[in-house]
Design an enzyme around this catalytic site. Structure first.
Site, PDB file in Angstrom:
ATOM      1  N   CYS A   1      44.998  42.022  31.398  1.00  0.00           N
ATOM      2  CA  CYS A   1      43.813  42.338  32.191  1.00  0.00           C
ATOM      3  C   CYS A   1      44.257  42.950  33.507  1.00  0.00           C
ATOM      4  CB  CYS A   1      43.006  41.071  32.456  1.00  0.00           C
ATOM      5  SG  CYS A   1      41.374  41.438  33.137  1.00  0.00           S
TER       6      CYS A   1
ATOM      7  N   CYS B   1      42.561  42.523  36.565  1.00  0.00           N
ATOM      8  CA  CYS B   1      42.019  41.930  37.796  1.00  0.00           C
ATOM      9  C   CYS B   1      43.107  41.401  38.735  1.00  0.00           C
ATOM     10  CB  CYS B   1      40.980  40.855  37.491  1.00  0.00           C
ATOM     11  SG  CYS B   1      41.595  39.511  36.484  1.00  0.00           S
TER      12      CYS B   1
ATOM     13  N   LYS C   1      34.073  36.069  25.928  1.00  0.00           N
ATOM     14  CA  LYS C   1      34.418  35.542  27.250  1.00  0.00           C
ATOM     15  C   LYS C   1      33.193  35.682  28.156  1.00  0.00           C
ATOM     16  CE  LYS C   1      37.515  36.209  31.149  1.00  0.00           C
ATOM     17  NZ  LYS C   1      38.715  36.876  31.650  1.00  0.00           N
TER      18      LYS C   1
ATOM     19  N   ARG D   1      40.863  32.013  40.142  1.00  0.00           N
ATOM     20  CA  ARG D   1      40.905  33.202  40.998  1.00  0.00           C
ATOM     21  C   ARG D   1      41.732  32.936  42.246  1.00  0.00           C
ATOM     22  NH1 ARG D   1      34.813  35.299  39.403  1.00  0.00           N
ATOM     23  NH2 ARG D   1      35.380  35.578  37.200  1.00  0.00           N
TER      24      ARG D   1
ATOM     25  N   ARG E   1      31.568  39.748  37.790  1.00  0.00           N
ATOM     26  CA  ARG E   1      32.054  40.343  36.550  1.00  0.00           C
ATOM     27  C   ARG E   1      30.967  40.450  35.470  1.00  0.00           C
ATOM     28  NH1 ARG E   1      37.140  40.280  38.323  1.00  0.00           N
ATOM     29  NH2 ARG E   1      38.390  38.380  38.512  1.00  0.00           N
TER      30      ARG E   1
ATOM     31  N   GLU F   1      30.239  40.359  19.421  1.00  0.00           N
ATOM     32  CA  GLU F   1      31.498  40.679  20.097  1.00  0.00           C
ATOM     33  C   GLU F   1      32.689  40.361  19.191  1.00  0.00           C
ATOM     34  OE1 GLU F   1      32.596  42.049  22.721  1.00  0.00           O
ATOM     35  OE2 GLU F   1      31.049  42.106  24.251  1.00  0.00           O
TER      36      GLU F   1
ATOM     37  N   LYS G   1      35.802  31.445  25.415  1.00  0.00           N
ATOM     38  CA  LYS G   1      36.165  30.999  26.756  1.00  0.00           C
ATOM     39  C   LYS G   1      34.964  31.058  27.692  1.00  0.00           C
ATOM     40  CE  LYS G   1      38.938  32.543  30.592  1.00  0.00           C
ATOM     41  NZ  LYS G   1      39.727  33.590  31.138  1.00  0.00           N
TER      42      LYS G   1
ATOM     43  N   SER H   1      40.191  26.849  34.205  1.00  0.00           N
ATOM     44  CA  SER H   1      40.597  26.212  35.458  1.00  0.00           C
ATOM     45  C   SER H   1      39.549  25.241  36.008  1.00  0.00           C
ATOM     46  CB  SER H   1      40.912  27.292  36.487  1.00  0.00           C
ATOM     47  OG  SER H   1      39.804  28.164  36.662  1.00  0.00           O
TER      48      SER H   1
ATOM     49  N   TYR I   1      45.487  23.622  30.865  1.00  0.00           N
ATOM     50  CA  TYR I   1      46.390  23.228  31.951  1.00  0.00           C
ATOM     51  C   TYR I   1      46.848  21.785  31.769  1.00  0.00           C
ATOM     52  CZ  TYR I   1      44.455  27.529  33.695  1.00  0.00           C
ATOM     53  OH  TYR I   1      44.078  28.844  33.796  1.00  0.00           O
TER      54      TYR I   1
HETATM   55  C1  PBG Z   1      41.550  37.523  33.716  1.00  0.00           C
HETATM   56  C2  PBG Z   1      41.360  36.106  33.369  1.00  0.00           C
HETATM   57  C3  PBG Z   1      40.587  35.133  34.023  1.00  0.00           C
HETATM   58  C4  PBG Z   1      40.858  33.923  33.377  1.00  0.00           C
HETATM   59  C5  PBG Z   1      41.764  34.208  32.364  1.00  0.00           C
HETATM   60  N1  PBG Z   1      42.037  35.563  32.365  1.00  0.00           N
HETATM   61  C6  PBG Z   1      39.733  35.210  35.216  1.00  0.00           C
HETATM   62  C7  PBG Z   1      38.453  35.915  35.196  1.00  0.00           C
HETATM   63  O1  PBG Z   1      38.009  36.475  34.208  1.00  0.00           O
HETATM   64  O2  PBG Z   1      37.852  35.935  36.265  1.00  0.00           O
HETATM   65  C8  PBG Z   1      40.306  32.572  33.739  1.00  0.00           C
HETATM   66  C9  PBG Z   1      41.156  31.427  33.363  1.00  0.00           C
HETATM   67  C10 PBG Z   1      40.782  30.148  34.007  1.00  0.00           C
HETATM   68  O3  PBG Z   1      39.786  30.032  34.738  1.00  0.00           O
HETATM   69  O4  PBG Z   1      41.533  29.188  33.783  1.00  0.00           O
HETATM   70  N2  PBG Z   1      40.488  38.355  33.442  1.00  0.00           N
END
Ligand code: PBG
Length: 356
Positions: free
Chosen positions: A138, A140, A225, A235, A247, A263, A278, A304, A343
């Protein structure tokens, strides 16, 4: 007085072939730990886990992530040691996120062969060749604006007047995703995991990998996602919050389930080898629906925020961490996941090894 015959009338419709109380007594199978183990439908194993790792530039760095206690950003030189611990616990795979030294408009740190993730992949593969290395794919983390693709701005060389200003340029991003995927494959990644929710990302990456001789590198698609508030702590961890807007132009609306199946269908048709839903806990119905509709290996990402809320409640003495973490993980398995990005992987591996 209530008779046994009266109680039979409470049998749920459709279950008339089943024995009823007092012949049936489900508690018989809960009487001892041994019987419960025999009757258990779902199991959790260390081989289910994928451990997310944040890698950064610098020397001898192990930077704590404030909102995710127990998680760190690692400099590449410290990875072999950390990977040794992950291998010793029996965890079969890691997912890598890069925190680059500098960011720019096109996220060039993602396709730089000397970028932090390619360096990390080489270090991990040298230390533990059997460790499955999955590269989160990705933009970002690498763009100065923090979005998951290239933005259409009038001052940029890629400016396209026909497209809206501020738009994440889907097809240009696809070209760069394919290029970055080849870079990560050259470094030794076993699996590329596109997470940016760009249309056509799986097909573009598959074509790019194949054209460069990496037909053997697999794709784990973050197929469904959602635009989730539960990514908040990540983040901070990846230093990747969007600098404007959010997003929801590309990640899914939390209200939608049928759209997730669409999707997933698109990603399967484009050649995804494995699928992901996710976040996990707020989307178990989606996970279950994808499980029922597709045979491909299915991952769930306990993100997270799911980790942080359990850690915070446990730190306050409000929840038993071990119980609640394992209960969440088994729930994710029960809903249909074959593997879980978590995690808690290291803690859970240690708990499971102790037989709890
Ligand atoms: C990147 C990405 C993200 C996460 C995994 N890959 C962040 C987002 O989409 O903002 C989130 C993982 C997490 O919160 O543990 N695009």
């Amino acid at each position: 007085m209530t008779t046994i015959q009266d109680k039979r009338s409470f049998a749920p419709a459709g279950d008339t072939s089943l024995a009823q109380f007092p012949i049936a007594r489900p508690r018989r199978l809960r009487l001892s730990a041994g019987i419960r183990r025999l009757a258990r439908e779902t199991t959790l194993s260390v081989t289910d886990f994928i451990y997310p790792l944040f890698v950064r530039y610098g020397k001898d760095e192990r930077r704590p992530i404030g909102s995710m206690s127990g998680q760190y950003q690692w400099s590449v030189d410290r990875l072999p040691d950390e990977i040794g611990k992950i291998v010793a616990l029996g965890i079969p795979a890691v997912m890598l996120f890069g925190v680059p030294a500098t960011k720019d408009a096109t996220g060039s740190g993602n396709y730089d062969p000397e970028g932090v993730v390619p360096q990390a992949i080489r270090a991990i593969k040298a230390a533990a060749p059997e460790m499955v290395v999955i590269s989160d794919m990705c933009f970002c983390e690498y763009t100065d604006h923090g979005h998951c693709g290239i933005i259409n701005t009038p001052d940029a060389p890629h400016y396209t007047p026909r497209l809206p200003e501020g738009y994440v340029m889907n097809d240009l991003t696809l070209e760069l995703l394919a290029r970055a995927s080849v870079t990560h494959a050259e470094a030794g990644a076993d699996i590329i995991a596109p997470s940016g929710m760009m249309d056509g990302m799986v097909g573009a990456i598959r074509a790019g990998l194949n054209a460069s001789g990496f037909e053997y590198v697999a794709i784990l698609s973050y197929a469904a996602k959602y635009a989730s508030g539960f990514y908040g702590p990540f983040r901070e961890a990846a230093e990747s919050p969007p600098q404007f807007g959010d997003r929801s132009q590309y990640q899914m609306d939390p209200a939608n389930r049928r759209e997730a199946l669409r999707e997933v269908a698109l990603d399967v048709a484009e050649g995804a080898d494995m699928l992901m839903v996710k976040p996990a806990l707020p989307y178990l119905d989606v996970l279950s629906a994808v499980r029922q509709a597709y045979d491909l290996p299915l991952a769930a990402y306990q993100v997270s925020g799911e980790y942080a809320m359990l850690m915070a409640a446990a730190a306050n003495g409000w929840l038993d961490l071990r119980r609640c973490a394992l209960e969440s993980l088994i729930g994710i398995k029960r809903a249909g996941a074959d593997m879980i990005l978590t995690y808690f992987a290291k803690d859970a591996a240690a708990w499971l090894a102790k037989g709890v």
